[in-house]
Scaffold this motif. Structure first.
Motif, PDB file in Angstrom:
ATOM      1  N   VAL A  55      -0.764  -7.325  -3.316  1.00  0.00           N
ATOM      2  CA  VAL A  55      -0.347  -6.668  -2.081  1.00  0.00           C
ATOM      3  C   VAL A  55      -0.824  -5.226  -2.118  1.00  0.00           C
ATOM      4  O   VAL A  55      -0.571  -4.515  -3.090  1.00  0.00           O
ATOM      5  CB  VAL A  55       1.194  -6.704  -1.934  1.00  0.00           C
ATOM      6  CG1 VAL A  55       1.630  -5.966  -0.682  1.00  0.00           C
ATOM      7  CG2 VAL A  55       1.673  -8.140  -1.894  1.00  0.00           C
ATOM      8  N   LEU A  56      -1.523  -4.775  -1.086  1.00  0.00           N
ATOM      9  CA  LEU A  56      -2.028  -3.405  -1.022  1.00  0.00           C
ATOM     10  C   LEU A  56      -2.617  -2.946  -2.360  1.00  0.00           C
ATOM     11  O   LEU A  56      -2.120  -2.005  -2.970  1.00  0.00           O
ATOM     12  CB  LEU A  56      -0.912  -2.430  -0.612  1.00  0.00           C
ATOM     13  CG  LEU A  56      -0.627  -2.254   0.873  1.00  0.00           C
ATOM     14  CD1 LEU A  56       0.552  -1.312   1.064  1.00  0.00           C
ATOM     15  CD2 LEU A  56      -1.827  -1.704   1.614  1.00  0.00           C
ATOM     16  N   ASP A  89       0.081   4.295  -0.525  1.00  0.00           N
ATOM     17  CA  ASP A  89       0.324   2.852  -0.658  1.00  0.00           C
ATOM     18  C   ASP A  89       1.805   2.486  -0.684  1.00  0.00           C
ATOM     19  O   ASP A  89       2.249   1.582   0.033  1.00  0.00           O
ATOM     20  CB  ASP A  89      -0.345   2.320  -1.928  1.00  0.00           C
ATOM     21  CG  ASP A  89      -1.865   2.310  -1.831  1.00  0.00           C
ATOM     22  OD1 ASP A  89      -2.384   2.413  -0.706  1.00  0.00           O
ATOM     23  OD2 ASP A  89      -2.519   2.214  -2.880  1.00  0.00           O
ATOM     24  N   MET A 125      -0.943  -5.553   8.433  1.00  0.00           N
ATOM     25  CA  MET A 125      -0.153  -5.881   7.253  1.00  0.00           C
ATOM     26  C   MET A 125       0.224  -7.360   7.259  1.00  0.00           C
ATOM     27  O   MET A 125       0.143  -8.027   6.223  1.00  0.00           O
ATOM     28  CB  MET A 125       1.097  -5.016   7.189  1.00  0.00           C
ATOM     29  CG  MET A 125       0.852  -3.571   6.802  1.00  0.00           C
ATOM     30  SD  MET A 125       0.297  -3.363   5.098  1.00  0.00           S
ATOM     31  CE  MET A 125       1.808  -3.747   4.184  1.00  0.00           C
ATOM     32  N   TYR A 128      -2.659  -9.312   5.960  1.00  0.00           N
ATOM     33  CA  TYR A 128      -3.159  -8.995   4.619  1.00  0.00           C
ATOM     34  C   TYR A 128      -4.461  -8.187   4.643  1.00  0.00           C
ATOM     35  O   TYR A 128      -5.219  -8.204   3.672  1.00  0.00           O
ATOM     36  CB  TYR A 128      -3.367 -10.276   3.775  1.00  0.00           C
ATOM     37  CG  TYR A 128      -2.288 -11.310   3.952  1.00  0.00           C
ATOM     38  CD1 TYR A 128      -1.041 -11.132   3.369  1.00  0.00           C
ATOM     39  CD2 TYR A 128      -2.510 -12.458   4.704  1.00  0.00           C
ATOM     40  CE1 TYR A 128      -0.046 -12.081   3.526  1.00  0.00           C
ATOM     41  CE2 TYR A 128      -1.516 -13.403   4.876  1.00  0.00           C
ATOM     42  CZ  TYR A 128      -0.282 -13.212   4.289  1.00  0.00           C
ATOM     43  OH  TYR A 128       0.708 -14.140   4.449  1.00  0.00           O
ATOM     44  N   TYR A 130      -5.550  -5.104   4.033  1.00  0.00           N
ATOM     45  CA  TYR A 130      -4.976  -3.897   3.469  1.00  0.00           C
ATOM     46  C   TYR A 130      -5.882  -2.670   3.555  1.00  0.00           C
ATOM     47  O   TYR A 130      -5.403  -1.554   3.790  1.00  0.00           O
ATOM     48  CB  TYR A 130      -4.587  -4.148   2.008  1.00  0.00           C
ATOM     49  CG  TYR A 130      -3.600  -5.274   1.851  1.00  0.00           C
ATOM     50  CD1 TYR A 130      -2.437  -5.317   2.612  1.00  0.00           C
ATOM     51  CD2 TYR A 130      -3.828  -6.311   0.959  1.00  0.00           C
ATOM     52  CE1 TYR A 130      -1.523  -6.343   2.472  1.00  0.00           C
ATOM     53  CE2 TYR A 130      -2.921  -7.346   0.806  1.00  0.00           C
ATOM     54  CZ  TYR A 130      -1.773  -7.360   1.567  1.00  0.00           C
ATOM     55  OH  TYR A 130      -0.877  -8.380   1.431  1.00  0.00           O
ATOM     56  N   LYS A 134      -5.042   1.041   5.404  1.00  0.00           N
ATOM     57  CA  LYS A 134      -5.158   2.384   4.821  1.00  0.00           C
ATOM     58  C   LYS A 134      -6.046   3.274   5.688  1.00  0.00           C
ATOM     59  O   LYS A 134      -5.732   4.459   5.903  1.00  0.00           O
ATOM     60  CB  LYS A 134      -5.705   2.289   3.401  1.00  0.00           C
ATOM     61  CG  LYS A 134      -4.811   1.493   2.462  1.00  0.00           C
ATOM     62  CD  LYS A 134      -5.400   1.417   1.061  1.00  0.00           C
ATOM     63  CE  LYS A 134      -4.604   0.454   0.200  1.00  0.00           C
ATOM     64  NZ  LYS A 134      -5.036   0.440  -1.203  1.00  0.00           N
TER      65      LYS A 134
END
Length: 339
Positions: A55-56, A89, A125, A128, A130, A134
């Protein structure tokens, strides 16, 4: 190379990319990230306490089309490298959990961050995507206050090394802004009336530990009226400070900057906080590893606490106990009445 990087100021290209990403992911996606995390908690076995996929992850590589500014007629694609993204993050992860777990919050937060931003953020999000999340934060939020981190034009690199409050908290626009007025008792004071605006909630540890909860006491100290000696040059009056208030009413969530606190000053962290005539409940925290100069985060879902660390291969795990050898950087509380 510098001209290629200037494409980052064109928000229209980001919207186009987000739109195309949504089209591609619409068919593939079955459950949102939040639904998957919740399901992993409910189906978790004692011997396997990690989430099923990263995740991230720390950093990222973002491919972008140079478009109109490219000299060649052939479309030119360049790659933007993201480094040291842990300063955003952990908060991005907590923000996502807060918005997905509290149905009225996306609308409220959208007032401050923009409805379109909140919609894009949640969709990316959920899907997915990521690195695009950002870039959305860097592009849409950080650029409004200018980049606080290093941009290497020749290397096409954005380095977010630094402080998470500079890179995240202060970019929440006016949501956490508070105002306090002051008046000097000396009529000859050169600046008798003043207003103090603060964008973040920085609470200082007490000089002496109080008999009750030190964090609640520090919050009350931050907001309460007070009288001190006037610091204006040549003035010998007393300066009276009014009660500090939120500029736009009690926010859906608050972030307490805990960077000045030492571990021994925190005997425990309160699960509930009285703030601005509202009751707030602990929802998450960001943590700092001094040796690695690295931030991670913890948050709760359905009463279970999870630890997120973008540098690890299994970067989202269910906690048996709090992470060790980490300093507390921030505490995140949500308005309890909306839970």
């Amino acid at each position: 190379m510098e001209s290629k990087f200037c494409i980052l100021t064109d928000a229209e290209d980001l919207r186009t990319l987000i739109s195309s990403t949504e089209d591609n992911l619409q068919i593939e996606r079955t459950r949102t990230l939040f639904e998957e995390i919740r399901a992993s908690i409910n189906n978790n076995e004692e011997e396997d306490r990690s989430f099923w996929r990263p995740v991230l992850p720390w950093g990222g590589v973002y491919t972008i089309r140079a478009g109109r500014r490219a000299i060649s007629c052939t479309p030119l694609y360049v790659k933007i490298s993201l480094k040291n993204t842990c300063t955003i993050d952990g908060f991005l992860m907590i923000l996502y959990i807060i918005l997905r777990d509290n149905h009225s919050f996306p609308r409220e937060v959208g007032i401050f961050l923009g409805r379109q931003f909140v919609e894009h953020f949640l969709y990316l999000m959920d899907s997915y995507d990521y690195t695009t999340v950002k870039m959305l934060w860097i592009w849409d939020r950080m650029s409004k206050r200018q980049y606080r981190s290093v941009i290497h034009h020749a290397a096409l690199e954005i380095d977010l090394f630094g402080n998470e409050h500079e890179n995240f908290t202060k970019n929440l626009e006016t949501m956490l802004s508070t105002m306090q007025e002051s008046l000097c008792t000396n009529w000859s004071c050169p600046a008798r009336f003043q207003e103090f605006l603060q964008r973040t909630i920085n609470i200082n540890p007490p000089h002496e530990l109080p008999h009750r909860d030190p964090i609640q006491s520090a919050v009350e100290e931050f907001f309460c009226p007070k009288i001190i000696l006037c610091k204006e040059l040549g003035c010998n009056g007393l300066r009276e400070f009014s009660q500090r208030v939120f500029c736009h009413g009690p926010p859906p969530f608050v972030i307490l900057n805990m960077q000045l606190w030492k571990s021994e000053e925190l005997s425990y962290v309160p699960y509930h906080l009285a703030l601005s005539q509202h009751r707030y409940s602990l929802e998450g925290a960001t943590l700092f590893n001094k040796e690695e100069h690295h931030y991670s985060a913890a948050f709760q879902i359905d009463g279970y606490w999870m630890h997120y660390d973008g540098l690890r291969s299994d970067n989202l795990i269910l906690l048996n106990k709090p992470p060790e050898l980490l300093l507390l950087s921030s505490l995140v509380y949500i308005r309890a009445s909306d839970k």
